[in-house]
Design a protein around this motif. Structure first.
Motif, PDB file in Angstrom:
ATOM      1  N   LEU A 384       0.818  -1.215   0.000  1.00 29.35           N
ATOM      2  CA  LEU A 384       0.000   0.000   0.000  1.00 29.35           C
ATOM      3  C   LEU A 384       0.851   1.265   0.000  1.00 29.35           C
ATOM      4  O   LEU A 384       0.545   2.228  -0.709  1.00 29.35           O
ATOM      5  N   VAL A 385       1.921   1.253   0.789  1.00 31.77           N
ATOM      6  CA  VAL A 385       2.810   2.424   0.843  1.00 31.77           C
ATOM      7  C   VAL A 385       3.480   2.641  -0.510  1.00 31.77           C
ATOM      8  O   VAL A 385       3.550   3.759  -1.026  1.00 31.77           O
ATOM      9  N   LEU A 386       3.976   1.555  -1.114  1.00 36.87           N
ATOM     10  CA  LEU A 386       4.648   1.671  -2.412  1.00 36.87           C
ATOM     11  C   LEU A 386       3.680   2.114  -3.507  1.00 36.87           C
ATOM     12  O   LEU A 386       4.034   2.905  -4.376  1.00 36.87           O
ATOM     13  N   GLY A 390       4.080   5.509  -5.559  1.00 39.59           N
ATOM     14  CA  GLY A 390       4.085   5.445  -7.021  1.00 39.59           C
ATOM     15  C   GLY A 390       3.021   6.331  -7.637  1.00 39.59           C
ATOM     16  O   GLY A 390       3.255   6.999  -8.649  1.00 39.59           O
ATOM     17  N   THR A 391       1.845   6.370  -7.009  1.00 41.80           N
ATOM     18  CA  THR A 391       0.757   7.196  -7.528  1.00 41.80           C
ATOM     19  C   THR A 391       1.102   8.682  -7.435  1.00 41.80           C
ATOM     20  O   THR A 391       0.924   9.436  -8.398  1.00 41.80           O
ATOM     21  N   ILE A 392       1.613   9.108  -6.284  1.00 44.72           N
ATOM     22  CA  ILE A 392       1.961  10.524  -6.091  1.00 44.72           C
ATOM     23  C   ILE A 392       3.118  10.930  -7.006  1.00 44.72           C
ATOM     24  O   ILE A 392       3.084  11.988  -7.638  1.00 44.72           O
ATOM     25  N   SER A 393       4.163  10.078  -7.092  1.00 46.45           N
ATOM     26  CA  SER A 393       5.321  10.419  -7.926  1.00 46.45           C
ATOM     27  C   SER A 393       4.937  10.470  -9.403  1.00 46.45           C
ATOM     28  O   SER A 393       5.404  11.348 -10.146  1.00 46.45           O
ATOM     29  N   SER A 394       4.066   9.557  -9.842  1.00 46.96           N
ATOM     30  CA  SER A 394       3.617   9.565 -11.228  1.00 46.96           C
ATOM     31  C   SER A 394       2.818  10.827 -11.537  1.00 46.96           C
ATOM     32  O   SER A 394       2.972  11.433 -12.598  1.00 46.96           O
ATOM     33  N   ALA A 455      -5.298   2.579 -12.746  1.00 48.18           N
ATOM     34  CA  ALA A 455      -4.320   1.942 -13.634  1.00 48.18           C
ATOM     35  C   ALA A 455      -3.248   1.216 -12.835  1.00 48.18           C
ATOM     36  O   ALA A 455      -2.915   0.061 -13.113  1.00 48.18           O
ATOM     37  N   VAL A 456      -2.718   1.887 -11.809  1.00 52.23           N
ATOM     38  CA  VAL A 456      -1.681   1.280 -10.962  1.00 52.23           C
ATOM     39  C   VAL A 456      -2.240   0.072 -10.214  1.00 52.23           C
ATOM     40  O   VAL A 456      -1.611  -0.993 -10.143  1.00 52.23           O
ATOM     41  N   SER A 457      -3.449   0.222  -9.659  1.00 57.10           N
ATOM     42  CA  SER A 457      -4.061  -0.856  -8.875  1.00 57.10           C
ATOM     43  C   SER A 457      -4.376  -2.080  -9.729  1.00 57.10           C
ATOM     44  O   SER A 457      -4.050  -3.212  -9.356  1.00 57.10           O
ATOM     45  N   ILE A 458      -5.006  -1.853 -10.884  1.00 55.55           N
ATOM     46  CA  ILE A 458      -5.347  -2.967 -11.778  1.00 55.55           C
ATOM     47  C   ILE A 458      -4.080  -3.668 -12.238  1.00 55.55           C
ATOM     48  O   ILE A 458      -3.996  -4.895 -12.238  1.00 55.55           O
ATOM     49  N   SER A 459      -3.091  -2.879 -12.630  1.00 49.67           N
ATOM     50  CA  SER A 459      -1.839  -3.447 -13.120  1.00 49.67           C
ATOM     51  C   SER A 459      -1.181  -4.327 -12.067  1.00 49.67           C
ATOM     52  O   SER A 459      -0.715  -5.434 -12.358  1.00 49.67           O
ATOM     53  N   TYR A 460      -1.147  -3.842 -10.817  1.00 49.09           N
ATOM     54  CA  TYR A 460      -0.507  -4.609  -9.742  1.00 49.09           C
ATOM     55  C   TYR A 460      -1.234  -5.927  -9.488  1.00 49.09           C
ATOM     56  O   TYR A 460      -0.612  -6.983  -9.400  1.00 49.09           O
ATOM     57  N   VAL A 461      -2.565  -5.866  -9.376  1.00 51.94           N
ATOM     58  CA  VAL A 461      -3.353  -7.066  -9.079  1.00 51.94           C
ATOM     59  C   VAL A 461      -3.191  -8.109 -10.180  1.00 51.94           C
ATOM     60  O   VAL A 461      -2.945  -9.294  -9.913  1.00 51.94           O
ATOM     61  N   VAL A 462      -3.324  -7.676 -11.436  1.00 53.03           N
ATOM     62  CA  VAL A 462      -3.206  -8.614 -12.562  1.00 53.03           C
ATOM     63  C   VAL A 462      -1.800  -9.192 -12.629  1.00 53.03           C
ATOM     64  O   VAL A 462      -1.615 -10.386 -12.900  1.00 53.03           O
ATOM     65  N   TYR A 463      -0.787  -8.357 -12.362  1.00 49.50           N
ATOM     66  CA  TYR A 463       0.598  -8.823 -12.409  1.00 49.50           C
ATOM     67  C   TYR A 463       0.827  -9.943 -11.387  1.00 49.50           C
ATOM     68  O   TYR A 463       1.443 -10.960 -11.694  1.00 49.50           O
ATOM     69  N   GLU A 464       0.308  -9.748 -10.176  1.00 46.45           N
ATOM     70  CA  GLU A 464       0.477 -10.769  -9.137  1.00 46.45           C
ATOM     71  C   GLU A 464      -0.256 -12.058  -9.497  1.00 46.45           C
ATOM     72  O   GLU A 464       0.260 -13.154  -9.296  1.00 46.45           O
TER      73      GLU A 464
END
Length: 474
Positions: A384-386, A390-394, A455-464
């Motif tokens: 969650l922290v990462l 990632g969301t803020i930096s993007s 986008a970040v959330s979907i990408s992470y879940v699908v990747y795992e």
């Protein structure tokens, strides 16, 4: 439970009758359902209780020790895995112990990393040491080393450095745009292509899920102005009225299609550039890795850029304008020539620099700030922290590079005009500022921001899920 597990590990320091009894106790603590076996879910919970949050660690341990392939570890398999893992850890410990005094200090960690081409400051080396130092002596002996890594699947120096890197203990200066590093084991076993496939699948699902927001962003970038204000809802309404609900996904096909060639080209080019920039047999240094990654990204972008132009044209097309991507490419080539496929290439290339630089700087700053103030039992901030970092930096990276992205899209869309009416990058930027003010350079940024978190959330879940399905862990 955490303190109990730590105590059990501390008591099991050598392979005698007492230590085996301690591991029997550890096994029983992990075996929460008391069926005589430890599965991935039980081990994952045990690792979390010990402060080990490494993604995929439980799956890798079970896969490595599971001899009868039943998806679990019985006590004999558990003991055998730990014994074999301990031998590997001992060899790595000895390689780090440069002066052979049975202890590792921060200078030895710094020296070992330098030999692998990774330059870290004394402060960063000290952070690594502190993450393993139990008794506060600023030295790590074999027992502390063994306790720290016994239930971590990393065992050789290369894997342990990857663990340190992913645990956010140090900043080695890698750009987020640089392709994934793969170990020799991953290359020889074919694990690298599975990770690339998992990443490509995650990107495809993520882009498809956020395609409507992406299309309305492009629509607002090209058509919105002071004289023709288009709101977020207004943009969606216009597109649905013109082409129906399915029109919200126009351009998504080629947006997904370009993932595979871009990923493959970037990976292959990265490997070649690394070979060219480093001496044969020598470890590649950080600045060489950064340069190789930048060149690989530029190579991939140059190669697939015509697909970017096609994506913009297909996203903006009206109903019936093109029969498909091939028809679109054929018409552009016939009417406008090859040059049309590289319109907007300059602002696209320039936009990568501020985006990547600010994205990386903000990400590392946020992550290290969290570690300095909130990290207690683990050097890994957690998912969650990462994701938050990632969301803020993007978002910050997009703020810096968005005007160039808008100009690129306008140039791609205006390539169908007569040559005399095709403005250059600088003249188009001046024209936008003159007509709409500075805020005109940020048309469409709202839907762009809105798609970051999903986008970040979907990408992470699908990747795992993909990694799990392909039998890999990172």
């Amino acid at each position: 439970m955490y303190q109990t597990l730590r105590t059990l590990l501390s008591n099991a320091r050598c392979w005698d009758t007492d230590s085996e009894r301690s591991y029997q106790d550890l096994f029983e603590k992990l075996d929460t359902n008391k069926d005589g076996k430890v599965d991935v879910a039980e081990l994952r919970e045990g690792l979390k209780a010990m402060g080990i949050f490494r993604q995929g660690a439980a799956q890798k341990i079970v896969s490595s020790g599971d001899q009868n392939k039943d998806g679990c570890l019985d006590f004999n398999e558990f003991i055998k895995y730990l014994k074999e893992h301990e031998k590997k850890l001992w060899l790595t410990f000895k390689s780090l112990d440069k002066n052979d005094d049975g202890r590792i200090d921060s200078s030895e960690i710094q020296q070992s990393l330098a030999e692998l081409g990774i330059d870290v400051s004394g402060e960063d080396a000290l952070k690594i040491l502190q993450s393993m130092d139990i008794d506060g002596t600023m030295m790590v002996d074999w027992n502390e080393w063994r306790e720290h890594f016994l239930l971590c699947p990393a065992h050789n120096l290369e894997e342990i450095i990857r663990y340190w890197k992913h645990s956010s203990v140090l900043d080695i200066g890698d750009s987020l745009a640089i392709p994934d590093e793969f170990t020799e084991e991953e290359k020889s076993t074919g694990g690298w292509w599975k990770q690339l496939v998992a990443g490509a699948a995650a990107g495809a699902v993520s882009r498809t899920g956020t395609a409507p927001l992406d299309r309305v962003k492009v629509f607002m970038q090209v058509h919105s102005s002071k004289a023709n204000r288009i709101s977020l809802l207004g943009g969606f309404k216009q597109m649905i009225v013109e082409g129906g609900v399915t029109s919200l996904w126009r351009g998504n096909g080629i947006n997904v299609l370009k993932i595979a060639p871009e990923t493959a080209i970037k990976f292959m080019a990265y490997e070649q550039y690394k070979r060219l920039l480093s001496s044969e047999g020598a470890k590649i240094e950080t600045h060489q890795r950064f340069l190789a990654g930048s060149l690989a990204g530029a190579t991939a972008q140059t190669t697939i850029y015509p697909m970017e132009v096609l994506k913009t044209r297909l996203t903006l097309r009206k109903t019936g304008q093109y029969a498909g991507m091939f028809d679109c490419a054929k018409k552009i080539l016939r009417k406008e020539g090859v040059k049309a496929f590289y319109k907007g290439y300059v602002p696209n290339s320039l936009g990568i620099l501020p985006y990547a630089g600010i994205d990386l700087a903000v990400y590392e700053t946020l992550k290290n700030t969290w570690l300095a103030h909130y990290a207690t039992e683990s050097a890994n901030p957690g998912v969650l922290v990462l994701l938050g970092c990632g969301t803020i930096s993007s978002t910050c990276g997009q703020l810096a590079s968005y005007p160039l992205a808008l100009v690129r899209t306008r140039m791609q869309a205006q390539a169908s005009l007569e040559p005399s009416n095709q403005p250059s990058m600088s003249s188009l930027m001046k024209e936008i500022v003159a007509k709409d003010g500075v805020f005109g350079l940020y048309r469409g940024i709202l839907p762009n921001f809105m798609k970051v978190i999903p986008a970040v959330s979907i990408s992470y879940v699908v990747y795992e899920y993909m990694k799990s399905g392909l039998g890999i862990s990172k």
